[in-house]
Motif scaffolding. Structure first.
Motif, short mmCIF file in Angstrom:
data_model
loop_
_atom_site.label_atom_id
_atom_site.label_comp_id
_atom_site.label_asym_id
_atom_site.label_seq_id
_atom_site.Cartn_x
_atom_site.Cartn_y
_atom_site.Cartn_z
N ALA A 187 3.83 5.44 16.41
CA ALA A 187 2.99 5.83 17.55
C ALA A 187 2.40 7.23 17.34
CB ALA A 187 3.79 5.77 18.84
N ALA A 188 3.23 8.14 16.83
CA ALA A 188 2.77 9.51 16.59
C ALA A 188 1.64 9.53 15.56
CB ALA A 188 3.93 10.37 16.11
N ARG A 189 1.74 8.68 14.53
CA ARG A 189 0.70 8.63 13.51
C ARG A 189 -0.57 7.96 14.04
NH1 ARG A 189 4.44 11.16 11.91
NH2 ARG A 189 5.40 11.17 9.82
N CYS A 190 -0.40 7.03 14.96
CA CYS A 190 -1.57 6.30 15.49
C CYS A 190 -2.37 7.14 16.48
CB CYS A 190 -1.11 5.02 16.17
SG CYS A 190 -0.52 3.75 15.02
N TYR A 216 15.77 -1.10 17.16
CA TYR A 216 16.08 -1.10 15.74
C TYR A 216 16.02 0.28 15.09
CZ TYR A 216 15.68 -6.18 16.07
OH TYR A 216 15.85 -7.49 16.43
N GLY A 217 15.59 1.28 15.84
CA GLY A 217 15.51 2.62 15.28
C GLY A 217 14.29 3.36 15.79
N SER A 218 13.96 4.44 15.12
CA SER A 218 12.88 5.31 15.58
C SER A 218 11.53 4.99 14.95
CB SER A 218 13.24 6.78 15.29
OG SER A 218 13.46 6.98 13.91
N ASP A 219 11.44 3.86 14.25
CA ASP A 219 10.18 3.48 13.60
C ASP A 219 9.00 3.52 14.56
OD1 ASP A 219 12.57 2.30 12.46
OD2 ASP A 219 11.30 1.19 11.07
N SER A 220 9.17 2.91 15.74
CA SER A 220 8.06 2.77 16.67
C SER A 220 7.53 4.12 17.13
CB SER A 220 8.47 1.92 17.88
OG SER A 220 9.58 2.49 18.55
N ALA A 221 8.43 5.08 17.38
CA ALA A 221 8.00 6.42 17.81
C ALA A 221 7.24 7.13 16.69
CB ALA A 221 9.20 7.24 18.25
N VAL A 222 7.71 6.98 15.46
CA VAL A 222 7.04 7.60 14.32
C VAL A 222 5.65 6.99 14.14
CG1 VAL A 222 7.09 7.91 11.81
CG2 VAL A 222 9.20 8.16 13.14
N ILE A 262 0.84 -1.21 0.00
CA ILE A 262 0.00 0.00 0.00
C ILE A 262 0.87 1.25 0.00
CG2 ILE A 262 -1.70 1.33 1.31
CD1 ILE A 262 -2.75 -1.30 2.42
N LEU A 263 1.86 1.28 0.90
CA LEU A 263 2.68 2.48 1.06
C LEU A 263 3.58 2.74 -0.14
CD1 LEU A 263 3.65 2.17 4.84
CD2 LEU A 263 1.78 3.48 3.79
N PRO A 286 12.06 0.78 5.63
CA PRO A 286 10.85 0.81 6.47
C PRO A 286 10.60 2.15 7.16
CG PRO A 286 12.60 -0.46 7.52
CD PRO A 286 13.04 -0.20 6.12
N LEU A 287 11.64 2.81 7.65
CA LEU A 287 11.45 4.08 8.34
C LEU A 287 10.92 5.15 7.39
CD1 LEU A 287 11.63 5.83 10.83
CD2 LEU A 287 14.07 6.20 10.34
N GLU A 288 11.46 5.21 6.21
CA GLU A 288 11.00 6.20 5.24
C GLU A 288 9.53 5.99 4.87
OE1 GLU A 288 15.25 6.30 5.34
OE2 GLU A 288 13.88 4.62 5.00
N LEU A 289 9.11 4.73 4.79
CA LEU A 289 7.72 4.45 4.42
C LEU A 289 6.74 4.95 5.47
CD1 LEU A 289 7.86 0.87 2.83
CD2 LEU A 289 7.57 3.07 1.68
N VAL A 290 7.07 4.78 6.76
CA VAL A 290 6.13 5.23 7.79
C VAL A 290 6.23 6.73 8.04
CG1 VAL A 290 6.02 2.99 8.92
CG2 VAL A 290 7.74 4.64 9.67
N GLU A 291 7.33 7.36 7.60
CA GLU A 291 7.45 8.81 7.76
C GLU A 291 6.72 9.59 6.67
OE1 GLU A 291 11.73 9.36 8.08
OE2 GLU A 291 11.49 9.89 10.20
N ARG A 292 6.42 8.93 5.58
CA ARG A 292 5.71 9.60 4.49
C ARG A 292 4.27 9.89 4.89
NH1 ARG A 292 7.85 5.65 -0.40
NH2 ARG A 292 10.01 6.38 -0.41
N PRO A 293 3.66 10.94 4.32
CA PRO A 293 2.26 11.29 4.64
C PRO A 293 1.29 10.15 4.38
CG PRO A 293 3.32 13.08 3.44
CD PRO A 293 4.27 11.93 3.40
N ALA A 294 1.61 9.27 3.45
CA ALA A 294 0.69 8.19 3.08
C ALA A 294 0.36 7.29 4.27
CB ALA A 294 1.29 7.35 1.94
N PHE A 295 1.33 7.08 5.15
CA PHE A 295 1.08 6.20 6.30
C PHE A 295 0.07 6.84 7.25
CE2 PHE A 295 2.13 4.59 10.59
CZ PHE A 295 1.82 3.26 10.38
N GLY A 296 0.24 8.11 7.55
CA GLY A 296 -0.71 8.80 8.41
C GLY A 296 -2.10 8.83 7.82
N LEU A 297 -2.19 9.05 6.50
CA LEU A 297 -3.49 9.06 5.83
C LEU A 297 -4.14 7.67 5.90
CD1 LEU A 297 -2.57 11.17 2.66
CD2 LEU A 297 -4.01 11.89 4.57
#
Length: 287
Positions: free
Chosen positions: A245-248, A237-243, A174-175, A205-216
């Motif tokens: 969480a912010a979108r969720c 493994y990195g900041s993925d989880s924080a990003v 999807i992303l 993976p980090l770039e995919l969840v940082e893009r606007p598409a994930f939040g949408l």
């Protein structure tokens, strides 16, 4: 026939009728059970178990059919042993999960509150985050509302294995704009539970969840499901989880009791506090 009519028919069926179909009982066997039931003044299920025509699991399964409470068959329990809330819904672990569910319902899902997805995060690999997220989704689905489990751990995805669903396409599809077919899959035996697997593990993976598409996407999913639970990569493994969480909009931290480092857990909670996400609490996994 509508879904409501089908559910009504199941609820109207007796335990005896359900057990007879489940175990292919003959008319003579049913008559023997009824005679034993009458002579001993016990329930049909108890009589069937006493005569060896059914097991206690069979009776629990029949009751679950009457009360619309998902309960895994023996075959499903062997295939998905981690789903304790589905395989052993009356055990200690399931009761603990339901207690956590009650707290979440009061803190995050009260009527009138902004609807949010809840990201399940953990400091380290092996904390039991995937196990917890899967079973949290199950107990939320057991309330009857449409529940979606999103596997956003695009580093080490496992939810497709836990639930035994396909992973050819999913969140990463999807992303990246490559999703062609339906990627959300219904869990067998649990009509109100759905899983969105990762699909192909991406290199970014980090770039995919940082893009606007994930939040949408999260906002769209929250509007279509009563509850959305999101599994995330471990914070190590990195900041993925924080990003994520912010979108969720909400997050729940899972740590392994007697194994995790307090300082690591404190750092994770502090990092999450800097995001817009509501921290629902910290769960110590001792199983």
């Amino acid at each position: 026939m509508t879904v409501d009519a089908q559910a009504s028919n199941i609820a109207d069926r007796s335990i005896g009728s359900i057990l007879a179909d489940l175990r292919n009982l003959s008319a003579d066997q049913v008559e023997r059970i009824v005679r034993h039931q009458r002579d001993r003044s016990v329930r049909f299920g108890e009589a069937a178990v006493a005569l060896g025509f059914a097991s206690n699991d069979d009776v629990l399964f029949a009751l679950s059919q009457q009360f619309h409470y998902p309960y895994a068959s023996e075959e499903h329990r062997k295939a998905s042993p981690e789903l304790v809330a589905l395989n052993q819904p009356f055990g200690v672990q399931a009761e603990s999960l339901r207690a956590i569910r009650s707290q979440l319902m009061m803190r995050l899902f009260n009527e009138g509150q902004e609807r949010r997805a809840i990201a399940v995060v953990s400091p380290d690999s092996g904390d039991g985050k995937t196990f917890f997220a899967a079973n949290l989704a199950v107990v939320l689905a057991q309330l009857g509302g449409r529940t979606l489990l999103v596997d956003a751990d695009m580093r080490h995805p496992r939810q497709h294995e836990v639930f035994g669903v396909g992973d050819k396409a999913g969140l990463s599809s999807i992303l990246s704009g490559r999703a062609e077919n339906k990627v959300i899959q219904q869990v067998a035996g649990v009509p109100s539970l759905f899983v969105l697997p990762v699909g192909t593990t991406p290199p970014n993976p980090l770039e995919l969840v940082e893009r606007p598409a994930f939040g949408l996407l999260i906002r769209e999913l929250v509007s279509k499901f009563d509850h959305v639970v999101v599994d995330t990569p471990a914070a190590c493994y990195g900041s993925d989880s924080a990003v994520i969480a912010a979108r969720c909009g909400a997050t729940l931290v899972v740590a392994r009791k007697d194994q995790g480092r307090v300082a690591t857990l404190q750092d994770l909670v502090a990092n999450l506090a800097e995001t817009p996400a509501v921290l629902a609490g910290v769960v110590f996994n001792e199983f």
